[in-house]
Design an enzyme around this catalytic site. Structure first.
Site, mmCIF file in Angstrom:
data_model
loop_
_atom_site.group_PDB
_atom_site.id
_atom_site.type_symbol
_atom_site.label_atom_id
_atom_site.label_comp_id
_atom_site.label_asym_id
_atom_site.label_seq_id
_atom_site.Cartn_x
_atom_site.Cartn_y
_atom_site.Cartn_z
ATOM 1 C CD GLN A 92 18.110 -0.195 -6.102
ATOM 2 O OE1 GLN A 92 17.872 0.398 -7.155
ATOM 3 N NE2 GLN A 92 17.356 -0.016 -5.027
ATOM 4 C CG HIS A 130 -0.577 -0.222 2.479
ATOM 5 N ND1 HIS A 130 -1.042 0.466 3.554
ATOM 6 C CD2 HIS A 130 0.364 -1.069 2.976
ATOM 7 C CE1 HIS A 130 -0.422 0.057 4.650
ATOM 8 N NE2 HIS A 130 0.428 -0.869 4.317
ATOM 9 C CG HIS A 170 5.350 0.034 -3.811
ATOM 10 N ND1 HIS A 170 5.444 -1.199 -3.232
ATOM 11 C CD2 HIS A 170 6.625 0.475 -3.972
ATOM 12 C CE1 HIS A 170 6.727 -1.517 -3.044
ATOM 13 N NE2 HIS A 170 7.461 -0.516 -3.475
HETATM 14 P P1 AMP Z 1 11.053 0.125 -3.693
HETATM 15 O O1 AMP Z 1 10.140 -0.784 -4.456
HETATM 16 O O2 AMP Z 1 11.337 -0.327 -2.308
HETATM 17 O O3 AMP Z 1 12.276 0.512 -4.480
HETATM 18 O O4 AMP Z 1 10.239 1.479 -3.507
HETATM 19 C C1 AMP Z 1 9.719 2.174 -4.597
HETATM 20 C C2 AMP Z 1 9.239 3.516 -4.138
HETATM 21 O O5 AMP Z 1 8.228 3.344 -3.159
HETATM 22 C C3 AMP Z 1 10.348 4.362 -3.495
HETATM 23 O O6 AMP Z 1 10.191 5.715 -3.891
HETATM 24 C C4 AMP Z 1 10.078 4.182 -2.023
HETATM 25 O O7 AMP Z 1 10.551 5.249 -1.241
HETATM 26 C C5 AMP Z 1 8.568 4.116 -2.019
HETATM 27 N N1 AMP Z 1 8.064 3.476 -0.812
HETATM 28 C C6 AMP Z 1 8.385 2.242 -0.364
HETATM 29 N N2 AMP Z 1 7.769 2.005 0.816
HETATM 30 C C7 AMP Z 1 7.043 3.120 1.106
HETATM 31 C C8 AMP Z 1 6.203 3.503 2.192
HETATM 32 N N3 AMP Z 1 5.988 2.706 3.223
HETATM 33 N N4 AMP Z 1 5.632 4.725 2.153
HETATM 34 C C9 AMP Z 1 5.870 5.562 1.116
HETATM 35 N N5 AMP Z 1 6.648 5.253 0.063
HETATM 36 C C10 AMP Z 1 7.232 4.053 0.054
#
Ligand code: AMP
Length: 296
Positions: free
Chosen positions: A78, A52, A54
């Site tokens: 990364q 949620h 994302h």
């Molecule tokens: P990731 O799939 O972990 O690379 O995250 C993709 C994007 O979703 C990045 O911009 C993260 O900062 C954002 N994101 C991941 N978890 C959260 C969260 N709990 N609240 C807000 N944004 C998130």
């Protein structure tokens, strides 16, 4: 190629099928068609295993643009050699179903060979902001992030992109990248989305067993207490040490850092005269949990 004209992705708005593309040419064909119609296009870069947090970014971005693209790419560049790249959750079918539900317009799922074709040599390094905190624990991590995000912005030709504040240092690195390279892309921040007990939503939370999951719920409470005490005027360095001890006492296996930082430069904050962010990483087993709170 024809593109579907429909209401922008926004919960509650009429929703249609999410188109799926896997190549830069197909991605650009969609975006060119939208731009030809005068529409503004936004990108949500993700590594999939969507939750949620994302989905909130998609919803928020839809306030800024007419069409939303979500990229799903587990970026090998990364991850460090001993990190969880191969174990990282991959759930393409579930992710595409979730994107359909929230009305995302396009999913971009490039293969590693599309992103890094043979002969790829370029590396983007955002000096200073990529060092310290996560940069110290995960050397090269932010180069991998900056390079792939630069590529995603160039590949998609998007007008706007959103990143979550959950990865606060990443947001600072990417905001700087866009400013420094004069990229014509508006950057939007998405607030941290949390589980009911306060744990920040994360694709890595699935690694936690029941006992670890219950300890994890204490993380944000400890940070909230440090925030309250910082605002009451207590010494920031002492609070960092006490925060680390409190997390270990709650059952965390390791604490990588608890640090009051200048919210823009991420340098260590001496006091609260400028905007300050408290950044922390606590570890359960092999799972590193990131969180941060704004002070003041
Ligand atoms: P990731 O799939 O972990 O690379 O995250 C993709 C994007 O979703 C990045 O911009 C993260 O900062 C954002 N994101 C991941 N978890 C959260 C969260 N709990 N609240 C807000 N944004 C998130």
């Amino acid at each position: 190629m024809t593109t579907q004209v429909k209401a922008p992705a926004k919960s509650g708005a009429p929703q249609g099928a999410t188109a799926v593309v896997r190549t830069v040419d197909d991605l650009r064909a969609h975006v060119a068609a939208w731009h030809g119609q005068g529409l503004r296009v936004g990108l949500v870069p993700t590594m999939g295993a969507l939750h949620h947090g994302h989905l909130s970014l998609i919803d928020r971005l839809a306030d800024h643009v007419d069409r939303v693209i979500v990229s799903i790419f587990v970026n090998p560049a990364q991850f460090g050699p001993n990190e969880d790249f191969s174990a990282y959750p991959r759930r393409e079918a579930q992710d595409l179903a979730a994107l359909e539900t929230v009305g995302a317009d396009l999913a971009y799922l490039p293969d590693v060979k599309v992103m890094y074709p043979q002969g790829f040599r370029t590396n983007i390094h955002v000096k200073g902001l990529s060092e310290g905190l996560e940069g110290d624990v995960r050397p090269g991590h932010f180069d991998g992030v900056a390079t792939v995000v630069m590529k995603l912005l160039m590949q998609s030709q998007c007008d706007c992109a959103i990143f979550g504040e959950k990865d606060f240092q990443q947001f600072a690195v990417l905001r700087r990248l866009v400013i420094d390279l004069d990229l014509p892309v508006e950057i939007v921040a998405g607030p941290i989305i949390r589980e009911p007990d306060g744990l920040a939503a994360s694709s890595r939370n699935v690694y936690l067993n029941a006992e670890q999951r219950s300890i994890a719920g204490q993380f944000n409470l400890v940070l909230a207490d440090l925030r309250r005490r910082a605002m009451a005027g207590e010494d920031l360095r002492i609070l960092e040490q006490e925060g680390e001890k409190a997390l270990l006492a709650k059952g965390f296996d390791r604490v990588d850092y608890v640090r009051f930082c200048n919210a823009e430069s991420l340098e260590m904050a001496e006091d609260l005269t400028a905007p300050v962010q408290l950044l922390a990483v606590a570890v359960l087993g092999k799972t590193r949990l990131l969180d941060n709170v704004q002070i003041g």
